[in-house]
Design a protein around this motif. Structure first.
Motif, mmCIF file in Angstrom:
data_model
loop_
_atom_site.group_PDB
_atom_site.id
_atom_site.type_symbol
_atom_site.label_atom_id
_atom_site.label_comp_id
_atom_site.label_asym_id
_atom_site.label_seq_id
_atom_site.Cartn_x
_atom_site.Cartn_y
_atom_site.Cartn_z
ATOM 1 N N ILE A 25 0.853 -1.380 0.165
ATOM 2 C CA ILE A 25 -0.039 0.001 0.135
ATOM 3 C C ILE A 25 0.825 1.204 0.083
ATOM 4 N N GLY A 26 0.590 2.194 -0.900
ATOM 5 C CA GLY A 26 1.322 3.284 -1.019
ATOM 6 C C GLY A 26 2.670 3.176 -1.678
ATOM 7 N N ARG A 27 2.896 2.179 -2.256
ATOM 8 C CA ARG A 27 4.118 1.839 -2.922
ATOM 9 C C ARG A 27 3.868 1.707 -4.511
ATOM 10 N N ASN A 28 4.938 1.828 -5.194
ATOM 11 C CA ASN A 28 4.762 1.521 -6.730
ATOM 12 C C ASN A 28 4.037 0.337 -7.002
ATOM 13 N N THR A 313 18.210 -1.315 2.904
ATOM 14 C CA THR A 313 18.700 -2.141 2.028
ATOM 15 C C THR A 313 17.685 -2.776 1.271
ATOM 16 N N ALA A 314 16.515 -3.167 1.815
ATOM 17 C CA ALA A 314 15.364 -3.724 1.250
ATOM 18 C C ALA A 314 14.849 -2.805 0.257
ATOM 19 N N SER A 315 14.948 -1.375 0.552
ATOM 20 C CA SER A 315 14.539 -0.521 -0.557
ATOM 21 C C SER A 315 15.187 -0.522 -1.718
ATOM 22 N N ALA A 316 16.447 -0.650 -1.394
ATOM 23 C CA ALA A 316 17.383 -0.806 -2.743
ATOM 24 C C ALA A 316 16.995 -2.336 -3.368
ATOM 25 N N VAL A 317 17.122 -3.191 -2.602
ATOM 26 C CA VAL A 317 16.757 -4.649 -3.378
ATOM 27 C C VAL A 317 15.436 -4.342 -4.263
ATOM 28 N N CYS A 318 14.455 -3.991 -3.465
ATOM 29 C CA CYS A 318 13.001 -4.062 -4.048
ATOM 30 C C CYS A 318 13.216 -3.047 -5.537
ATOM 31 N N SER A 319 13.925 -1.914 -5.395
ATOM 32 C CA SER A 319 13.790 -0.974 -6.591
ATOM 33 C C SER A 319 14.519 -1.770 -7.619
ATOM 34 N N ILE A 321 14.314 -4.957 -8.201
ATOM 35 C CA ILE A 321 13.417 -5.850 -8.374
ATOM 36 C C ILE A 321 12.323 -5.331 -8.957
ATOM 37 N N MET A 322 11.579 -4.143 -8.818
ATOM 38 C CA MET A 322 10.847 -3.318 -9.557
ATOM 39 C C MET A 322 11.050 -3.093 -10.992
ATOM 40 N N ASN A 323 12.284 -2.520 -11.157
ATOM 41 C CA ASN A 323 12.791 -2.359 -12.503
ATOM 42 C C ASN A 323 12.883 -3.392 -13.570
ATOM 43 N N LEU A 324 13.264 -4.730 -12.658
ATOM 44 C CA LEU A 324 13.015 -6.236 -13.672
ATOM 45 C C LEU A 324 11.654 -6.255 -13.919
ATOM 46 N N ARG A 327 10.629 -4.422 -17.017
ATOM 47 C CA ARG A 327 10.934 -4.933 -18.187
ATOM 48 C C ARG A 327 10.510 -6.251 -18.485
ATOM 49 N N ILE A 328 10.609 -7.216 -17.585
ATOM 50 C CA ILE A 328 9.879 -8.477 -17.978
ATOM 51 C C ILE A 328 8.510 -8.672 -18.451
ATOM 52 N N LYS A 329 7.725 -7.557 -17.720
ATOM 53 C CA LYS A 329 6.324 -7.466 -18.201
ATOM 54 C C LYS A 329 6.221 -6.955 -19.594
ATOM 55 N N ALA A 330 7.232 -6.031 -20.003
ATOM 56 C CA ALA A 330 7.079 -5.260 -21.381
ATOM 57 C C ALA A 330 7.555 -6.386 -22.275
ATOM 58 N N GLN A 331 8.457 -7.295 -21.892
ATOM 59 C CA GLN A 331 8.932 -8.210 -23.118
ATOM 60 C C GLN A 331 7.784 -9.352 -22.963
ATOM 61 N N LYS A 332 7.028 -9.645 -22.066
ATOM 62 C CA LYS A 332 6.026 -10.782 -22.102
ATOM 63 C C LYS A 332 4.970 -9.914 -22.810
ATOM 64 N N ALA A 333 4.453 -8.705 -22.734
ATOM 65 C CA ALA A 333 3.346 -8.224 -23.491
ATOM 66 C C ALA A 333 3.885 -7.940 -25.059
ATOM 67 N N SER A 334 5.075 -7.984 -25.394
ATOM 68 C CA SER A 334 5.494 -7.731 -26.711
ATOM 69 C C SER A 334 5.340 -8.944 -27.485
ATOM 70 N N ASP A 335 6.501 -10.001 -26.964
ATOM 71 C CA ASP A 335 6.444 -11.431 -27.680
ATOM 72 C C ASP A 335 7.328 -12.181 -26.973
ATOM 73 N N THR A 336 6.532 -13.178 -26.346
ATOM 74 C CA THR A 336 7.000 -13.979 -25.287
ATOM 75 C C THR A 336 8.263 -14.725 -26.067
ATOM 76 N N ASN A 337 8.274 -15.116 -27.374
ATOM 77 C CA ASN A 337 9.531 -15.777 -27.927
ATOM 78 C C ASN A 337 10.669 -14.949 -28.264
ATOM 79 N N THR A 338 10.596 -13.660 -28.108
ATOM 80 C CA THR A 338 11.699 -13.009 -28.344
ATOM 81 C C THR A 338 12.645 -12.639 -27.265
#
Ligand code: HSE
Length: 443
Positions: A25-28, A313-319, A321-324, A327-338
Motif C-alpha cells: 500500500i502506497g508503494r509502486n 537495504t530492502a528499499s534498494a533490493v526492491c527497487s 526487483i521493480m525495475n526488472l 522489463r519482464i512485463k514489457a517483454q512478455k507483452a510484446s512477444d514471449t518468443n523474443t
C-alpha cells in the motif's frame, strides 16, 4: 500473471525485503505483480518474523536457482561461496539476479557480468553499495553523461560510527569498537569493516560503474582505521579537520579525457583521511553513508542516506526487483518468443579494465606525527631530509611532550607519496627519532 521470485537467504535484509514486498500500500503498484515462490534458508526450524504458506521455505538452494517457473533470483546470503556459484547457476538457467553482495560482485564481477550478458539477463546490485542510497542506477544512468573525475565516499557505516564517537567523546578506538559491538553496530568479527575491506569492495564497484572499466579488487589500496588515535583526532580538530575513512576513485590525469576505446587510469583507494571541516563529507556522522560524485559538466553531487539496515537495504533490493518486473512485463507483452535485448543503461557491459596506478604516484597533502628526542636541530634535520626528496612543507611544529619525547607534527603541501615515503624511510634511521606513529593523507 505475476513475476516469480526466488530468494536466497532470509537474514535481516531478506526479512526486510519480504516485509516490504508484502506491504504494497502506497508503494509502486508494480510491487503487487510479484509473487514470492521460494525462499532458501539454512534451517527450516528457526523461528521467523514472517510466515509463509507451505513449500515456500526450503533448504535446497540449487532447486530454487534451477526452478523453471522462477523469473528473478534475489541473492541475500552474503559471503563468496556458495553465493557466486548460485548466481552463476541462476544466470545459466536464464534468470535475472538481484544481489546485495558487494564481496562477490567486486571479486567475480567479470565472470558474473560476462555470463549474464551472454545469457541475456540482468544482474542488479543497487543494494551492494550505500544500503538504501540510490547510487548504482544514478551512476549507470543520469550521471553517466558526465565525464566523471572522482567518486569519494563514506561507504562503511561501522567505521563512520566509530570515528564519529571517537571524535565527539574523545574515546579510544578499542573502547568505542567494544561498545559498538555490544550495541550491535559492529560485527563480532569487525575485520572487514575496520580494516577497510568492505569499503574497498564498494569503491571497486563504484569505480567500475563511474569510469566504464572493470577494477581488479586486489588492486584497490586499503588501510583501515585501527591506527587512528585519539591524539590524531585531537590534532585534526585543532587544525580544523575531521578524520573520516574515505573510499576514493579518481582519474590519474583529470585534465586529459581518456580515449573513446579505453577507460582512464585511476587511483582507487581506501584510507583514513583528514578533511577540512567545511568539506561536504566532513559532516556525515554516525552510521550514515554519503557518496560525492564529481563530473564534468555537472560539478559535484552528493548522495546521502542510511548505508545499511533491513529497511534501507530492502528499499534498494526492491527497487532493482521493480525495475526488472517492468522489463519482464514489457517483454512478455510484446512477444514471449523474443529474446530480451539488454538495455545498456541497466546492464554492466564494459569488458576492459581500468589501469589502477600505484599509490606511490598519488600527489596529495600529508599529516605526519613524529615522536623524537627533545634536542637541538631535530626540526632542521627533518626539514632538510624532506627538502632533499622534494617534499615541500606547509607547517612543522613541535606541539609539546609525550612522556620523555617531543611530539612534532608536519603538514605537507601536495607531494608525491613515493617521495614522502622515501624521506620517511631515511628519517626513521635518525638517532633522534623514536617513532612515526601517524601518517594521514589530507584532502
Ligand atoms: N558492514 C557495512 C557497514 C554494512 O558497516 O557499512 C553493509 O554493507
Amino acid at each position: 500473471m505475476g513475476v516469480k521470485l526466488g530468494i536466497l537467504g532470509f537474514g535481516t535484509v531478506g526479512v526486510g525485503t519480504v516485509q516490504l514486498l508484502q506491504d504494497g500500500i502506497g508503494r509502486n503498484p508494480l510491487l503487487q505483480e510479484i509473487e514470492i515462490c521460494r525462499v532458501g534458508v539454512r534451517s527450516l526450524d528457526k523461528p521467523r518474523p514472517v510466515t509463509f504458506s507451505d513449500r515456500i521455505l526450503t533448504t535446497d538452494l540449487e532447486a530454487i536457482v534451477t526452478d523453471p517457473q522462477i523469473d528473478i533470483i534475489v541473492e541475500l546470503m552474503g559471503g563468496l561461496e556458495p553465493a557466486r556459484e548460485l548466481i552463476l547457476q541462476a544466470i545459466a538457467h536464464g534468470k535475472h539476479v538481484v544481489t546485495a553482495n558487494k564481496a562477490v560482485i567486486s571479486r567475480f564481477g567479470d565472470e558474473i557480468f560476462t555470463a549474464a550478458n551472454q545469457a541475456g539477463v540482468y544482474v542488479m546490485l543497487e543494494a551492494a553499495v550505500g544500503g538504501g542510497i540510490p547510487v548504482v542506477q544514478p551512476l549507470k544512468q543520469s550521471l553517466s553523461v558526465n565525464r566523471i573525475q572522482a567518486i569519494t565516499g563514506i561507504v562503511n557505516g561501522t567505521t563512520n560510527y566509530i570515528l564519529t564517537r571517537m571524535q565527539t567523546e574523545g574515546s579510544d578506538f578499542a573502547d568505542v569498537l567494544a561498545d559498538a559491538q555490544k550495541l550491535g553496530y559492529a560485527e563480532a568479527d569487525p575485520t572487514a569493516d575496520v580494516d577497510g575491506w568492505d569499503a574497498a569492495d564498494k569503491i571497486a564497484i563504484l569505480a567500475s560503474l563511474g569510469f566504464g572499466g572493470r577494477v581488479k579488487r586486489e588492486e584497490v589500496y586499503c588501510e583501515g582505521i585501527r591506527q587512528v588515535s585519539q591524539t590524531d583526532i585531537a590534532y585534526a580538530e585543532k587544525l580544523g579537520f575531521t578524520i573520516k575513512l574515505l573510499a576514493i576513485a579518481n582519474r590519474v590525469d583529470k585534465n586529459t579525457p581518456s580515449s573513446h576505446s579505453a577507460p582512464p587510469d585511476l587511483f582507487v583507494r581506501v584510507h583514513p583521511t583528514m578533511l577540512p571541516n567545511d568539506h561536504p563529507l566532513a559532516s556525515i556522522n554516525g552510521v550514515f553513508n554519503a557518496i560525492l560524485v564529481e563530473g564534468e559538466p555537472l560539478g559535484k553531487v552528493m548522495l546521502y542516506g542510511p548505508g545499511a539496515g533491513a529497511g534501507a537495504t530492502a528499499s534498494a533490493v526492491c527497487s532493482d526487483i521493480m525495475n526488472l518486473v517492468a522489463r519482464i512485463k514489457a517483454q512478455k507483452a510484446s512477444d514471449t518468443n523474443t529474446e530480451l535485448i539488454l538495455d545498456p543503461l541497466f546492464a554492466c557491459s564494459h569488458e576492459q579494465y581500468s589501469r589502477v596506478t600505484s599509490i606511490d604516484n598519488l600527489v596529495t597533502r600529508f599529516y605526519v606525527r613524529f615522536l623524537t628526542k627533545d634536542e637541538p636541530g631535530v626540526i632542521g634535520k627533518l626539514g632538510t631530509c624532506f627538502g632533499n626528496h622534494e617534499v615541500s612543507l606547509e607547517s612543522i611544529v613541535q606541539t609539546g611532550l609525550q612522556g620523555e619525547f617531543a611530539e612534532i607534527v608536519v603538514v605537507t603541501h601536495d607531494v608525491r607519496e613515493g617521495n614522502l615515503r622515501q624521506a620517511l624511510t631515511e628519517i626513521e634511521q635518525f638517532p633522534a627519532i623514536h617513532a612515526i606513529p601517524s601518517l594521514l593523507r589530507v584532502i
